[in-house]
Design a protein around this motif. Sequence first.
Motif, PDB file in Angstrom:
ATOM      1  N   GLN A 237       0.842  -1.187   0.000  1.00 49.90           N
ATOM      2  CA  GLN A 237       0.000   0.000   0.000  1.00 49.90           C
ATOM      3  C   GLN A 237       0.881   1.242   0.000  1.00 49.90           C
ATOM      4  OE1 GLN A 237      -2.454  -0.212   3.491  1.00 49.90           O
ATOM      5  NE2 GLN A 237      -3.681  -1.931   2.743  1.00 49.90           N
ATOM      6  N   GLU A 238       0.594   2.163  -0.929  1.00 51.46           N
ATOM      7  CA  GLU A 238       1.318   3.436  -0.934  1.00 51.46           C
ATOM      8  C   GLU A 238       0.747   4.343   0.154  1.00 51.46           C
ATOM      9  OE1 GLU A 238       2.919   5.007  -4.916  1.00 51.46           O
ATOM     10  OE2 GLU A 238       0.979   4.108  -5.446  1.00 51.46           O
ATOM     11  N   ASN A 239       1.595   5.164   0.703  1.00 53.77           N
ATOM     12  CA  ASN A 239       1.153   6.066   1.765  1.00 53.77           C
ATOM     13  C   ASN A 239       0.263   7.172   1.201  1.00 53.77           C
ATOM     14  OD1 ASN A 239       1.900   8.857   3.404  1.00 53.77           O
ATOM     15  ND2 ASN A 239       1.628   7.064   4.729  1.00 53.77           N
ATOM     16  N   ILE A 240      -0.833   7.428   1.908  1.00 51.27           N
ATOM     17  CA  ILE A 240      -1.710   8.534   1.548  1.00 51.27           C
ATOM     18  C   ILE A 240      -1.728   9.523   2.698  1.00 51.27           C
ATOM     19  CG2 ILE A 240      -3.689   7.132   2.346  1.00 51.27           C
ATOM     20  CD1 ILE A 240      -4.027   9.850  -0.309  1.00 51.27           C
ATOM     21  N   ARG A 241      -1.522  10.790   2.394  1.00 49.15           N
ATOM     22  CA  ARG A 241      -1.559  11.835   3.417  1.00 49.15           C
ATOM     23  C   ARG A 241      -2.923  12.526   3.358  1.00 49.15           C
ATOM     24  NH1 ARG A 241       3.063  15.504   1.510  1.00 49.15           N
ATOM     25  NH2 ARG A 241       2.295  14.653  -0.469  1.00 49.15           N
ATOM     26  N   PHE A 242      -3.615  12.540   4.493  1.00 47.73           N
ATOM     27  CA  PHE A 242      -4.881  13.234   4.598  1.00 47.73           C
ATOM     28  C   PHE A 242      -4.652  14.588   5.253  1.00 47.73           C
ATOM     29  CE2 PHE A 242      -6.350   8.765   4.709  1.00 47.73           C
ATOM     30  CZ  PHE A 242      -7.290   8.812   3.693  1.00 47.73           C
ATOM     31  N   MET A 243      -5.021  15.651   4.551  1.00 53.28           N
ATOM     32  CA  MET A 243      -4.996  16.971   5.168  1.00 53.28           C
ATOM     33  C   MET A 243      -6.238  17.097   6.039  1.00 53.28           C
ATOM     34  SD  MET A 243      -3.644  19.516   2.141  1.00 53.28           S
ATOM     35  CE  MET A 243      -4.617  18.815   0.807  1.00 53.28           C
ATOM     36  N   ILE A 244      -6.049  17.322   7.335  1.00 45.24           N
ATOM     37  CA  ILE A 244      -7.179  17.291   8.260  1.00 45.24           C
ATOM     38  C   ILE A 244      -6.900  18.157   9.480  1.00 45.24           C
ATOM     39  CG2 ILE A 244      -6.292  15.218   9.433  1.00 45.24           C
ATOM     40  CD1 ILE A 244      -9.237  14.258   9.598  1.00 45.24           C
ATOM     41  N   ASN A 245      -7.931  18.862   9.941  1.00 45.84           N
ATOM     42  CA  ASN A 245      -7.809  19.652  11.168  1.00 45.84           C
ATOM     43  C   ASN A 245      -8.092  18.761  12.374  1.00 45.84           C
ATOM     44  OD1 ASN A 245      -7.345  21.898   9.595  1.00 45.84           O
ATOM     45  ND2 ASN A 245      -9.373  22.799   9.900  1.00 45.84           N
ATOM     46  N   ASP A 246      -7.371  18.979  13.457  1.00 46.32           N
ATOM     47  CA  ASP A 246      -7.519  18.140  14.644  1.00 46.32           C
ATOM     48  C   ASP A 246      -8.921  18.187  15.234  1.00 46.32           C
ATOM     49  OD1 ASP A 246      -4.893  17.352  14.485  1.00 46.32           O
ATOM     50  OD2 ASP A 246      -4.159  18.872  15.894  1.00 46.32           O
ATOM     51  N   ASP A 247      -9.599  19.351  15.131  1.00 44.57           N
ATOM     52  CA  ASP A 247     -10.890  19.497  15.795  1.00 44.57           C
ATOM     53  C   ASP A 247     -12.095  19.415  14.855  1.00 44.57           C
ATOM     54  OD1 ASP A 247     -10.402  21.842  14.469  1.00 44.57           O
ATOM     55  OD2 ASP A 247     -10.941  23.175  16.127  1.00 44.57           O
ATOM     56  N   THR A 248     -11.873  19.141  13.570  1.00 42.62           N
ATOM     57  CA  THR A 248     -12.989  19.018  12.630  1.00 42.62           C
ATOM     58  C   THR A 248     -13.851  17.814  12.981  1.00 42.62           C
ATOM     59  OG1 THR A 248     -11.738  20.055  10.843  1.00 42.62           O
ATOM     60  CG2 THR A 248     -13.593  18.696  10.201  1.00 42.62           C
ATOM     61  N   VAL A 249     -15.176  17.946  12.775  1.00 43.56           N
ATOM     62  CA  VAL A 249     -16.099  16.873  13.151  1.00 43.56           C
ATOM     63  C   VAL A 249     -16.962  16.439  11.971  1.00 43.56           C
ATOM     64  CG1 VAL A 249     -16.197  17.503  15.585  1.00 43.56           C
ATOM     65  CG2 VAL A 249     -17.809  18.560  13.969  1.00 43.56           C
ATOM     66  N   LEU A 250     -17.539  15.249  12.107  1.00 41.31           N
ATOM     67  CA  LEU A 250     -18.441  14.686  11.102  1.00 41.31           C
ATOM     68  C   LEU A 250     -19.741  14.317  11.795  1.00 41.31           C
ATOM     69  CD1 LEU A 250     -18.943  13.466   8.232  1.00 41.31           C
ATOM     70  CD2 LEU A 250     -17.993  11.323   9.128  1.00 41.31           C
ATOM     71  N   ASN A 251     -20.848  14.894  11.336  1.00 42.90           N
ATOM     72  CA  ASN A 251     -22.148  14.624  11.948  1.00 42.90           C
ATOM     73  C   ASN A 251     -22.914  13.623  11.087  1.00 42.90           C
ATOM     74  OD1 ASN A 251     -25.139  15.113  12.696  1.00 42.90           O
ATOM     75  ND2 ASN A 251     -24.019  16.292  14.230  1.00 42.90           N
ATOM     76  N   ILE A 252     -23.228  12.469  11.668  1.00 44.74           N
ATOM     77  CA  ILE A 252     -23.921  11.392  10.960  1.00 44.74           C
ATOM     78  C   ILE A 252     -25.247  11.113  11.655  1.00 44.74           C
ATOM     79  CG2 ILE A 252     -23.817   8.973  10.215  1.00 44.74           C
ATOM     80  CD1 ILE A 252     -20.756   9.180  10.399  1.00 44.74           C
ATOM     81  N   ILE A 253     -26.288  10.881  10.866  1.00 47.57           N
ATOM     82  CA  ILE A 253     -27.600  10.589  11.434  1.00 47.57           C
ATOM     83  C   ILE A 253     -28.240   9.437  10.636  1.00 47.57           C
ATOM     84  CG2 ILE A 253     -28.872  12.269  10.019  1.00 47.57           C
ATOM     85  CD1 ILE A 253     -29.386  11.740  13.816  1.00 47.57           C
ATOM     86  N   PRO A 254     -28.810   8.425  11.299  1.00 54.52           N
ATOM     87  CA  PRO A 254     -29.384   7.270  10.596  1.00 54.52           C
ATOM     88  C   PRO A 254     -30.569   7.641   9.711  1.00 54.52           C
ATOM     89  CG  PRO A 254     -29.027   6.775  12.924  1.00 54.52           C
ATOM     90  CD  PRO A 254     -28.846   8.254  12.765  1.00 54.52           C
ATOM     91  N   VAL A 255     -30.660   7.002   8.560  1.00 57.79           N
ATOM     92  CA  VAL A 255     -31.678   7.344   7.564  1.00 57.79           C
ATOM     93  C   VAL A 255     -33.093   7.099   8.081  1.00 57.79           C
ATOM     94  CG1 VAL A 255     -31.553   5.071   6.430  1.00 57.79           C
ATOM     95  CG2 VAL A 255     -32.362   7.066   5.147  1.00 57.79           C
ATOM     96  N   ASP A 256     -33.304   6.019   8.860  1.00 59.64           N
ATOM     97  CA  ASP A 256     -34.656   5.753   9.341  1.00 59.64           C
ATOM     98  C   ASP A 256     -35.075   6.751  10.413  1.00 59.64           C
ATOM     99  OD1 ASP A 256     -32.700   4.569  10.937  1.00 59.64           O
ATOM    100  OD2 ASP A 256     -33.902   2.812  11.446  1.00 59.64           O
ATOM    101  N   TYR A 257     -34.102   7.275  11.172  1.00 59.58           N
ATOM    102  CA  TYR A 257     -34.410   8.315  12.150  1.00 59.58           C
ATOM    103  C   TYR A 257     -34.856   9.587  11.432  1.00 59.58           C
ATOM    104  CZ  TYR A 257     -33.862  11.765  15.879  1.00 59.58           C
ATOM    105  OH  TYR A 257     -34.088  12.774  16.781  1.00 59.58           O
ATOM    106  N   VAL A 258     -34.162   9.948  10.367  1.00 54.76           N
ATOM    107  CA  VAL A 258     -34.516  11.149   9.602  1.00 54.76           C
ATOM    108  C   VAL A 258     -35.947  11.029   9.078  1.00 54.76           C
ATOM    109  CG1 VAL A 258     -33.972  12.567   7.588  1.00 54.76           C
ATOM    110  CG2 VAL A 258     -32.120  11.575   8.933  1.00 54.76           C
ATOM    111  N   ALA A 259     -36.268   9.882   8.483  1.00 50.15           N
ATOM    112  CA  ALA A 259     -37.602   9.690   7.906  1.00 50.15           C
ATOM    113  C   ALA A 259     -38.686   9.771   8.975  1.00 50.15           C
ATOM    114  CB  ALA A 259     -37.665   8.340   7.197  1.00 50.15           C
ATOM    115  N   LYS A 260     -38.430   9.176  10.130  1.00 50.88           N
ATOM    116  CA  LYS A 260     -39.424   9.177  11.201  1.00 50.88           C
ATOM    117  C   LYS A 260     -39.649  10.593  11.733  1.00 50.88           C
ATOM    118  CE  LYS A 260     -39.605   5.478  13.673  1.00 50.88           C
ATOM    119  NZ  LYS A 260     -40.951   4.940  13.331  1.00 50.88           N
ATOM    120  N   VAL A 261     -38.588  11.368  11.867  1.00 48.67           N
ATOM    121  CA  VAL A 261     -38.718  12.751  12.334  1.00 48.67           C
ATOM    122  C   VAL A 261     -39.532  13.578  11.332  1.00 48.67           C
ATOM    123  CG1 VAL A 261     -37.463  14.905  12.769  1.00 48.67           C
ATOM    124  CG2 VAL A 261     -36.652  12.767  13.776  1.00 48.67           C
ATOM    125  N   ILE A 262     -39.264  13.385  10.054  1.00 48.57           N
ATOM    126  CA  ILE A 262     -39.988  14.141   9.023  1.00 48.57           C
ATOM    127  C   ILE A 262     -41.485  13.883   9.119  1.00 48.57           C
ATOM    128  CG2 ILE A 262     -40.399  14.299   6.516  1.00 48.57           C
ATOM    129  CD1 ILE A 262     -37.333  13.824   6.182  1.00 48.57           C
TER     130      ILE A 262
END
Length: 374
Positions: A237-262
């Motif tokens: 495997q060749e090395n891949i460098r990811f440019m990334i901030n230490d405090d950046t976040v990713l917000n994920i929400i389940p699809v069935d939860y979204v549908a039920k809320v709607i």
Amino acid sequence: MKIILTGATGLLGSQIMYEILEFFINKKIDGKLIIFARNKGKNSASDRINELLSSSYTPKNIRDKGIKKLHEYLEIIDTDLALVQETVLNEITDAYFIHSAGFVNLSTDEEHREKIFDENTKITKALFGIFHPFIKKFIYIGTAFSSGNRKGMIDNDFHNLGFKPDHRNAYENAKFHSENFIAEECKKIGLPFQILRPSVIGGKMLSKENPYFISKYMVFYLLAKFFYVLSQRKGNQENIRFMINDDTVLNIIPVDYVAKVIVNSLDRDDIEQLNIVHDKSFNMTHGLQIIMKEVGYSNYTLVPNSEDFKYANSIEKMYYESIGKHLNPYFTTTANEYDTTVLKSILEIPKLDQDALTNMIRYAKLNNFKDINV
């Protein structure tokens, strides 16, 4: 009760369809779900919807009702939305209109900007012009990322910011313009509306039936797929460098939860804008480590964002000239969280931790990251 739904064959739209049908059946409501869809090749709109109602991934209590019974609640109109006839419109008076159809594309390429705008904003404006005299409420499904690159706590109001959002791509910009158009036009004529904005959509989590199922793999799944395919190659495997901030976040929400809320929000007159998001985002660095471990790609390095970044090998070139180019703005964005006070009053947010993210990726691997297209 009548509900119009666009995008019923899509990732979120299909889950909304299931949720509406369950709502009608379980509550014994004399309801009608009106679906506007187009044929696809030799498959008519009805063929496509029937497949969604009878497949292995269809919720069991829906599937067990049988196609004939389910069609008592359905009206499928096989047409291009722009060509809807007035005779059809007269039959949908006093319906809720849920506009879930959209063109999700995080491309930063300038040549895609006009198409992304047209497929989202232009079509939304046209639909509003056609349908608004006949409906009782317009529900627009946007994205929590239409707020742009913002730090700190983000509340539900995107329309009175006092500043212009810093959008990372044409998709965010188009969705922001669409929802503002709906809000402004509805206020002019006194038509109730809702702007409902999910964050990054992940697999199902509310039921033990088909846990982590998702019909289309996007955003973080695409990253996982890219490096999963590479991990299956022979050789080092060749090395891949990811440019990334230490405090950046990713917000994920389940699809069935979204549908039920709607569906649970339809009658909430106090909700005009709502972010359908998790109350705690993943640290992006941690999330990336989970994904890379699960797909079996171990040769990577995390580095600060740099304008002088130059490819060190063919893998970096392949990644940053494809999905990396579009995902990188999210790897280096400002850290934020969302105010979920109102959201929690509708439905408790499911726990989405390291194990849940791991299981979402494992589900995708078991299914070879293959989208379900009907």
